[in-house]
Design a protein around this motif. Sequence first.
Motif, PDB file in Angstrom:
ATOM      1  N   SER A 163      -8.597  -0.313  -1.450  1.00 43.41           N
ATOM      2  CA  SER A 163      -9.249   1.084  -1.395  1.00 43.41           C
ATOM      3  C   SER A 163      -8.207   2.149  -2.031  1.00 43.41           C
ATOM      4  N   ASN A 164      -8.664   3.295  -2.441  1.00 36.89           N
ATOM      5  CA  ASN A 164      -8.067   4.390  -3.003  1.00 36.89           C
ATOM      6  C   ASN A 164      -6.861   4.007  -4.263  1.00 36.89           C
ATOM      7  N   ASN A 165      -7.939   3.333  -5.151  1.00 39.63           N
ATOM      8  CA  ASN A 165      -7.437   2.985  -6.401  1.00 39.63           C
ATOM      9  C   ASN A 165      -8.288   3.556  -7.601  1.00 39.63           C
ATOM     10  N   ARG A 175     -17.531   5.696  -1.220  1.00 41.80           N
ATOM     11  CA  ARG A 175     -16.945   6.663  -2.314  1.00 41.80           C
ATOM     12  C   ARG A 175     -16.821   5.827  -3.616  1.00 41.80           C
ATOM     13  N   HIS A 197      -3.742  -1.040  -0.968  1.00 36.94           N
ATOM     14  CA  HIS A 197      -4.593   0.357  -1.075  1.00 36.94           C
ATOM     15  C   HIS A 197      -3.630   1.573  -1.203  1.00 36.94           C
ATOM     16  N   ALA A 198      -4.398   2.502  -1.949  1.00 37.00           N
ATOM     17  CA  ALA A 198      -3.509   4.050  -1.940  1.00 37.00           C
ATOM     18  C   ALA A 198      -2.373   3.383  -3.124  1.00 37.00           C
ATOM     19  N   ARG A 234      -2.278   3.264  -7.933  1.00 29.90           N
ATOM     20  CA  ARG A 234      -2.925   3.550  -9.024  1.00 29.90           C
ATOM     21  C   ARG A 234      -3.423   2.348  -9.765  1.00 29.90           C
ATOM     22  N   SER A 242       0.679  -1.152   0.055  1.00 23.09           N
ATOM     23  CA  SER A 242      -0.026   0.074  -0.102  1.00 23.09           C
ATOM     24  C   SER A 242       0.794   1.140  -0.077  1.00 23.09           C
ATOM     25  N   ASN A 243       0.157   2.517  -0.447  1.00 25.20           N
ATOM     26  CA  ASN A 243       0.933   3.720  -0.319  1.00 25.20           C
ATOM     27  C   ASN A 243       2.252   3.720  -1.145  1.00 25.20           C
ATOM     28  N   ASN A 253     -13.387   4.295  -2.201  1.00 25.38           N
ATOM     29  CA  ASN A 253     -12.863   5.078  -3.018  1.00 25.38           C
ATOM     30  C   ASN A 253     -12.289   4.321  -4.215  1.00 25.38           C
ATOM     31  N   ASN A 254     -13.060   3.867  -5.019  1.00 27.48           N
ATOM     32  CA  ASN A 254     -12.578   3.230  -6.330  1.00 27.48           C
ATOM     33  C   ASN A 254     -13.708   3.994  -7.363  1.00 27.48           C
TER      34      ASN A 254
END
Length: 584
Positions: A452-454, A500, A426-427, A429, A403-404, A476-477
Amino acid sequence: MQFWIWVFNLFLIFSFLSEFSESVAQAPMCSEEDRASLLSFKASIVVDTTETLSSWIGKDCCDGGWEGVQCNPSTGRVIVLQIQRPERDSGSYMKGTLSPSLGNLHFLEVMVISGMKKITGAIPSSFSYLTHLTQLVLEGNSLGGYIPQSLGRLSLLQTLSLNGNHLKGQVPQTLGSLRNLVQINLARNLLSGTIPLGFKTLQNLQNLDLSYNLLCGSVPDFVGEFKNLTYIDLSYNLLTGTIPISLFSLVNLQDLSLSNNKLTGNIPDQMGSLKYLASLKLSGNHLTGHVPMSISKLQNLWYLNVSRNGLSGPLPSIPSKGIPSLLSIDLSYNNLSLGSVPDWIRSKQLREVNLAGCKLKGNLPNFTNPEYLSSIDLSHNYLIDGISNFFKNMSSLQTVKLSNNQLKFDISQIKLPTGLSSLDLHANRIAGRLSAIINNNTSSSLEVIDVSNNFISGHIPELVEGSSLKVLNLGNNKISGTIPFSISNLIDLERLDISRNHILGTIPPSLSQLLKLQWLDVSINELTGQIPGSLSQITNLRHASFRANKLCGAIPQCRPFNMFPAVAYAHNSCLCGKPLQPCK
């Protein structure tokens, strides 16, 4: 002549049997004083789900029928009282207190009352009368108050273990009088103050555990005088100052843990003199400087954790034969700027590699012996690619955290190892359709999925029975479609986050079958309809958010739904009922 030999032998046999039966008849019953002391303890226990004390019946506590009680067969005095919760029976306990009458077992050599969970109250000062005691083990209860100073009178004591209670106050100086002490374990209490100077006399000590307390001050220099020490754990305290050089004269030391304190300064170069050291834990301090080259001399070291400090580079260039036993390394969250994973780490047969926040760049690393790896954490770095071959031959991998980072790939490129239990991406691209990792072929061993966050798209696929998922975080996708009714197949799920996204439709009533759910977040989607009243069956829920959807109707008027803050329901079409406005 044969007849007389036979008669003589018969006479010897009868004589032996007569003497044996006489000795059995003369074997003393247990002391009435000891029996009364034990029964007083039994009376002080109001609940005993272990059923140990139910065997304490009859007049003779030495007949072998009293579970956990052993006597000296010559005197009838109790010498061992050993009550332990079976390791496999985590639910059993005793509720009550320690009766001061146990201090009347004057010939007791071993007292073990451990793992009973709900034995409360203080340690009776009368225990100081047990002058024959060599072992006092009262761990895993709920004892409170202070450690009696009078325990310092137990001059024969070799083991003192009081860990896992609620003891408070300072560690008594008088414990320094226990010069035969080999093991002292006061961990997992609320003890404060400094490590007593009186401990200086404990020259026979082999095992010292004061972890998980509130101890302050420095690590005393005199600990380096305990030449027999093999184990030191002072972690999770408030200790300050530097790591004493004297510790590195402990030639027999195998395990050193000083993690999660407030220690400063460097890791001493003398570290390399601990030739038997197998485990070194210095994480969560304020240590600075470099990782010393001398660690390459530690031939038996298999676990190294210096994470969450202020250590800086460069890392030492460990020769190929250095630290030959190393299996686990954690250098995470220091001030290291590694760029790439050093060759000496990539080439070893490691089980665990944790290099989070080490400023790694470029492609994901290729390990020389990937088949041994069970856990990898390369999160919070600047990695961009290399996923297509990363999992190749990682047949033992169970946990991976990437992640990140700045990883950019289609999720369909990865083929997950069959035994993987936790996947955290997560986090990044990452793009592609969710069905690439959640499908009929998804391993039943997976317990955690966090993507998440992709930029993942597609619908939430149908979810099959037999899943072990406990955490599913898709927040958050760019996921669309509806929540499938088959969500109910995730019966072990504890955390669900689909916030999200662009999810439509209603919240399926089948969600109420996730009885272990503790966290639910469906916020900032396009959900319509009502919040199903059947969700009230999820009694373990600690957090929920339905905000910013198009939901309407009454909020379930039961705990915990009517107790969540109003923000959990804000920005919907027409929700009503506590904690919002009453329904009309």
